[in-house]
Design an enzyme around this catalytic site. Structure first.
Site, PDB file in Angstrom:
ATOM      1  N   SER A  98      -4.743  -4.114  26.783  1.00 10.35           N
ATOM      2  CA  SER A  98      -3.862  -4.975  25.985  1.00 10.35           C
ATOM      3  C   SER A  98      -3.431  -4.322  24.669  1.00 10.35           C
ATOM      4  O   SER A  98      -3.675  -4.838  23.581  1.00 10.35           O
ATOM      5  CB  SER A  98      -4.561  -6.300  25.700  1.00 10.35           C
ATOM      6  OG  SER A  98      -5.016  -6.840  26.911  1.00 10.35           O
ATOM      7  N   ASP A 132      -2.259  -7.849  30.043  1.00  5.68           N
ATOM      8  CA  ASP A 132      -3.021  -9.086  30.294  1.00  5.68           C
ATOM      9  C   ASP A 132      -2.144 -10.239  30.794  1.00  5.68           C
ATOM     10  O   ASP A 132      -2.586 -11.055  31.603  1.00  5.68           O
ATOM     11  CB  ASP A 132      -3.834  -9.516  29.055  1.00  5.68           C
ATOM     12  CG  ASP A 132      -2.975  -9.660  27.800  1.00  5.68           C
ATOM     13  OD1 ASP A 132      -1.790  -9.278  27.810  1.00  5.68           O
ATOM     14  OD2 ASP A 132      -3.507 -10.141  26.783  1.00  5.68           O
ATOM     15  N   ARG A 151     -14.688  -5.832  29.078  1.00  6.87           N
ATOM     16  CA  ARG A 151     -15.366  -6.541  30.132  1.00  6.87           C
ATOM     17  C   ARG A 151     -15.236  -5.751  31.425  1.00  6.87           C
ATOM     18  O   ARG A 151     -14.161  -5.239  31.727  1.00  6.87           O
ATOM     19  CB  ARG A 151     -14.656  -7.888  30.259  1.00  6.87           C
ATOM     20  CG  ARG A 151     -15.277  -8.866  31.161  1.00  6.87           C
ATOM     21  CD  ARG A 151     -14.595 -10.191  30.958  1.00  6.87           C
ATOM     22  NE  ARG A 151     -15.543 -11.164  30.453  1.00  6.87           N
ATOM     23  CZ  ARG A 151     -15.273 -12.435  30.270  1.00  6.87           C
ATOM     24  NH1 ARG A 151     -14.070 -12.878  30.499  1.00  6.87           N
ATOM     25  NH2 ARG A 151     -16.185 -13.263  29.842  1.00  6.87           N
TER      26      ARG A 151
END
Length: 471
Positions: free
Chosen positions: A150, A203, A81
């Site tokens: 992550s 994250d 993203r």
């Protein structure tokens, strides 16, 4: 075996499972204490504990004063993203945020490092090109980006870290051992983009930043989703293994990697042992395997399988679909657990659609809901015990005389968001373990990290231009 004898056998399997999963307060307090002890050990020395207690190099959490345009990139799986956030300081906070989700073609997940990062950088460049006229960084300034990555990284500074290993289906061998920020930066330059990676964050640390931005009392963040992890704010002087300069703020964010916690006090059953033995990482992530969304449904399946084999609950043959590992996902067991229809219609539908089991009796469907309840309750209560362990480490589990220090735990993740009974049980257990008085000063709230905005906030709080702003 007569059918009454079979039903008795099913009930005895259930009863034994329930007993083995028992989490009375006394046991949970032992789990919380063990968590605190392991935290101390992990902070004392590298490899001193099952808890990695990774130093994140984040010592300036966002305050709400941050201003300007910042980017974030969130890479944690088969999608990534890109995010643009316009921050307006204390008054207007997040003026605007826009994001775009991009999926990674399968061949790039096993290709070369340059190919993967070039693909990401070109998507980032395309996204930057959509800036509106009103939304530019000030002239002469470099754009700044927070990078949520992550995967297991050995963090070496706020903006560098070497990849330990890929997980989740990636195997881009030439990235392993490299600084992932270096790889991304080279690709950003090749794409002709002028952008600096200001922060590399896990994250969970991003969730903590997002929580703190909204509420200065946030002291810890916990993700309860497919996997589980926790991060919290530690006093820099309480980290014996930290040999660098002590940060001005006196604080340091620690990424616990708490999924790997284990203790003799955890209520493990034969089903957990079998799940672990057959997993990709036997002996690792034991706590995660008891509480996170990836595994709850699978534990339920294993119990039902044993009942099918030994008590013929689904007839003389074990339904073939029931033998397939991970066929029962946590969203399915959650839906069954929340079924309020008098004849448990949802349970019937799920059994039919997923396991191809039809014509079950109401009594059997009730038994299945009971199994879901035992598994979710144990997971929720253990996660509450973990949170109490963190609060204990911070000395926030009891009320000091005249002190009204509020402590907020920011939570995120699909399990917490969507599995209502899990969330309610976890919160109730937290109050049960803390007691009425201490509970008054503790709150849990859903962090707004959603989309990875936490990384953009950390890029802002670690901006190279921060001195320029301040009067």
């Amino acid at each position: 075996m007569k059918s009454s004898g079979k039903w008795a056998r099913a009930l005895s399997i259930l009863k034994e499972f329930e007993e083995k999963c028992g989490t009375p307060s006394s046991k949970l307090k032992q789990v919380a204490d063990a968590m605190t002890v392991e935290m101390h050990a992990g902070l004392a020395s590298e490899g001193g504990s099952k808890l990695k207690m990774i130093i994140s190099y984040v010592h300036n959490l966002p305050t709400g004063d941050e201003k300007g345009l910042f980017y974030a990139l969130d890479l944690g799986g088969t999608n990534f993203r890109v995010l643009r956030v316009h921050l307006g300081g204390k008054e207007s906070r997040v003026v605007k945020q826009e994001f775009e989700e991009v999926s990674i073609p399968a061949h790039l997940m096993t290709g070369s490092s340059d190919e993967l990062f070039d693909y990401i950088a070109s998507a980032l460049a395309k996204f930057v090109a959509t800036e509106s006229d009103s939304q530019h960084v000030s002239p002469g300034r470099q754009r700044e980006l927070g990078f949520t990555f992550s995967f297991p990284v050995r963090q070496t500074s706020i903006s560098s870290g070497t990849l330990i290993k890929w997980t989740k289906g990636f195997s881009v061998e030439d990235t392993v051992g490299q600084d992932v920020v270096g790889e991304l930066t080279k690709a950003i330059e090749r794409a002709g983009l002028d952008m600096r990676v200001a922060a590399l964050v896990n994250d969970t640390v991003g969730t903590l930043a997002g929580g703190r931005y909204n509420n200065p009392d946030v002291a810890a963040a916990v993700i309860l989703g497919t996997g589980t992890n926790a991060a919290y704010v530690e006093h820099a002087h309480a980290i014996p293994k930290w040999h660098g300069l002590l940060p001005k703020s006196g604080e340091m964010v620690i990424n616990m990697e708490w999924g790997n916690f284990r203790s003799s006090h955890l209520p493990l059953t034969e089903y957990d042992q079998a799940l672990d033995a057959g997993s990709l990482n036997p002996g690792e992530q034991i706590f995660e395997k008891m509480i996170s969304g990836m595994y709850l449904g699978e534990i339920v399946r294993r119990v039902l399988c044993k009942m099918a084999e030994e008590a013929a609950i689904f007839g003389d043959t074990v339904p073939p679909k029931l033998k397939i590992p991970f066929i029962l996902r946590t969203p399915h067991t959650s839906a069954m657990h929340h079924d309020t229809s008098p004849d448990l219609k949802v349970v019937a539908t799920k059994l039919k659609d997923i396991l191809e089991i039809s014509n079950t009796s109401l009594k059997l469907r009730k038994l299945i809901v009971e199994v879901c309840d035992i598994v979710a309750t144990r997971g929720a209560r253990l996660s509450a015990a973990g949170i109490v362990g963190i609060l204990k480490k911070l000395g926030r589990d009891t009320v000091k005389d005249g002190e009204k220090q509020k402590s907020v735990v920011a939570l995120d993740g699909g399990l917490y968001e969507h599995y209502t009974k899990f969330r309610t049980c976890m919160e109730n257990t937290l109050w049960e373990l803390l007691g009425e008085e201490a509970s008054e000063n503790i709150a849990v709230e859903h962090s707004m990290d959603g989309s990875g905005i936490g990384a953009a906030l950390l890029a802002a709080s670690h901006s190279q231009y921060i001195e320029v702003e301040e009067p």
